[in-house]
Design a protein around this motif. Sequence first.
Motif, PDB file in Angstrom:
ATOM      1  N   LEU A 104       0.826  -1.212   0.000  1.00  0.00           N
ATOM      2  CA  LEU A 104       0.000   0.000   0.000  1.00  0.00           C
ATOM      3  C   LEU A 104       0.855   1.254   0.000  1.00  0.00           C
ATOM      4  CD1 LEU A 104      -2.909  -0.864   2.469  1.00  0.00           C
ATOM      5  CD2 LEU A 104      -3.030  -0.522   0.007  1.00  0.00           C
ATOM      6  N   PHE A 105       1.990   1.174   0.689  1.00  0.00           N
ATOM      7  CA  PHE A 105       2.819   2.381   0.842  1.00  0.00           C
ATOM      8  C   PHE A 105       4.045   2.383  -0.067  1.00  0.00           C
ATOM      9  CE2 PHE A 105       0.248   2.391   4.608  1.00  0.00           C
ATOM     10  CZ  PHE A 105      -0.106   3.715   4.707  1.00  0.00           C
ATOM     11  N   LEU A 106       4.111   1.399  -0.952  1.00  0.00           N
ATOM     12  CA  LEU A 106       5.240   1.309  -1.870  1.00  0.00           C
ATOM     13  C   LEU A 106       5.433   2.636  -2.595  1.00  0.00           C
ATOM     14  CD1 LEU A 106       6.909  -1.267  -2.323  1.00  0.00           C
ATOM     15  CD2 LEU A 106       5.653  -1.596  -4.446  1.00  0.00           C
ATOM     16  N   VAL A 132      -7.992   2.497   5.119  1.00  0.00           N
ATOM     17  CA  VAL A 132      -8.298   2.542   3.684  1.00  0.00           C
ATOM     18  C   VAL A 132      -8.888   1.209   3.223  1.00  0.00           C
ATOM     19  CG1 VAL A 132      -5.981   1.958   2.831  1.00  0.00           C
ATOM     20  CG2 VAL A 132      -7.456   3.350   1.433  1.00  0.00           C
ATOM     21  N   LEU A 133      -8.421   0.111   3.789  1.00  0.00           N
ATOM     22  CA  LEU A 133      -8.991  -1.198   3.425  1.00  0.00           C
ATOM     23  C   LEU A 133     -10.450  -1.270   3.873  1.00  0.00           C
ATOM     24  CD1 LEU A 133      -5.909  -3.407   4.375  1.00  0.00           C
ATOM     25  CD2 LEU A 133      -6.856  -3.200   2.064  1.00  0.00           C
ATOM     26  N   ALA A 163      -3.937   3.102  -4.569  1.00  0.00           N
ATOM     27  CA  ALA A 163      -4.254   4.338  -5.284  1.00  0.00           C
ATOM     28  C   ALA A 163      -4.956   5.335  -4.366  1.00  0.00           C
ATOM     29  CB  ALA A 163      -5.129   4.029  -6.496  1.00  0.00           C
ATOM     30  N   LEU A 164      -5.655   4.820  -3.344  1.00  0.00           N
ATOM     31  CA  LEU A 164      -6.455   5.706  -2.476  1.00  0.00           C
ATOM     32  C   LEU A 164      -5.663   6.363  -1.362  1.00  0.00           C
ATOM     33  CD1 LEU A 164      -9.871   3.909  -1.976  1.00  0.00           C
ATOM     34  CD2 LEU A 164      -9.134   5.516  -3.734  1.00  0.00           C
ATOM     35  N   ILE A 165      -4.426   5.894  -1.125  1.00  0.00           N
ATOM     36  CA  ILE A 165      -3.617   6.423  -0.015  1.00  0.00           C
ATOM     37  C   ILE A 165      -3.501   7.943  -0.119  1.00  0.00           C
ATOM     38  CG2 ILE A 165      -1.257   6.508   0.935  1.00  0.00           C
ATOM     39  CD1 ILE A 165      -2.634   4.008   1.832  1.00  0.00           C
ATOM     40  N   SER A 166      -3.416   8.450  -1.351  1.00  0.00           N
ATOM     41  CA  SER A 166      -3.265   9.904  -1.506  1.00  0.00           C
ATOM     42  C   SER A 166      -4.617  10.593  -1.718  1.00  0.00           C
ATOM     43  CB  SER A 166      -2.337  10.200  -2.685  1.00  0.00           C
ATOM     44  OG  SER A 166      -2.884   9.644  -3.872  1.00  0.00           O
ATOM     45  N   ASP A 167      -5.715   9.869  -1.489  1.00  0.00           N
ATOM     46  CA  ASP A 167      -7.066  10.419  -1.555  1.00  0.00           C
ATOM     47  C   ASP A 167      -7.371  11.131  -2.880  1.00  0.00           C
ATOM     48  OD1 ASP A 167      -9.614  10.876  -0.619  1.00  0.00           O
ATOM     49  OD2 ASP A 167      -9.085  12.760   0.388  1.00  0.00           O
TER      50      ASP A 167
END
Length: 259
Positions: A104-106, A132-133, A163-167
């Motif tokens: 997720l944070f790659l 996020v999950l 893709a959603l980590i950065s909203d």
Amino acid sequence: MTQTSGPLLELTKVTKHFGGVRALHEVDMSVHPGEVVALIGDNGAGKSTLVKIVSGVESPETGEIRVRGQSTRLESPRAAAEAGIRTVFQDLSLCDNLDAVQNLFLGQERHGSAWSGRRIRRHVMEEQAQKVLQSLSVKLRSLSTPVVALSGGQRQGIAICRALISDPAVVILDEPTAALGVSQRAEVLDLIRRLRDQGRGVVVVSHDMKDVRQVADRIVVLRLGAKVAEFHRGGYTPSDLVSAMTGAHEPSDDEDGRS
Ligand SMILES: Nc1ncnc2c1ncn2[C@@H]1O[C@H](COP(=O)(O)OP(=O)(O)O)[C@@H](O)[C@H]1O
Ligand SMILES: [Mg+2]
């Protein structure tokens, strides 16, 4: 469906050639908040080229790209991400030997201060990963299982969550259900509906007419680099899609928006 404002992303007359090959010719496309737009077309129609242009991988020769009404040049994937556009490519680009949190944070790891230990960063990332999950109801038995051991649906879920980590405001999915079994396919269609319910604009490239009919609010049909038809939910029959894709007949204007 919430469409309170203008489009999040709008392409006007976008044209792109590769050598002598016309990949896209004056293509218009838009996506609004809370809307799923499907992009369909036969091989060579220009779908991947369009995805690459809005992802900042390729630049158009002519035409305009607007993000929330602002004319923009998406000159790199980073520029697209900063503009709030994230793409999940078909290969997912997951690292098989890494777990869900690491994937997720790659490339977007949370860096702690110089004196904070590795464990603290992991803790922060795990918390955010859970959030996020959960937001997409992606269920994993463990966050520390290497993703190679997960199902195709779960892997697609992790790629979407990354893709959603950065909203992002706009999420682009390239063939998200290809190579999935029936139940995992349904899972991924649910993920797409949740992205829409979160108010994001979603663009889905798909070959699968059944999936497209289930999930798309609007369908844009490309053929040989040109946009040849646009259909709204409830305003078409399955054979309309096929004829538009193959060029068997050119749909008239009143097929657009019938509902
Ligand atoms: N990098 C490239 N170099 C040369 N031709 C390309 C390249 N990328 C795409 N094309 C050509 O552009 C057209 C559109 O391709 P593409 O966007 O991949 O279509 P689709 O994804 O709908 O199958 C095709 O004729 C393809 O051969
Ligand atoms: Mg393609």
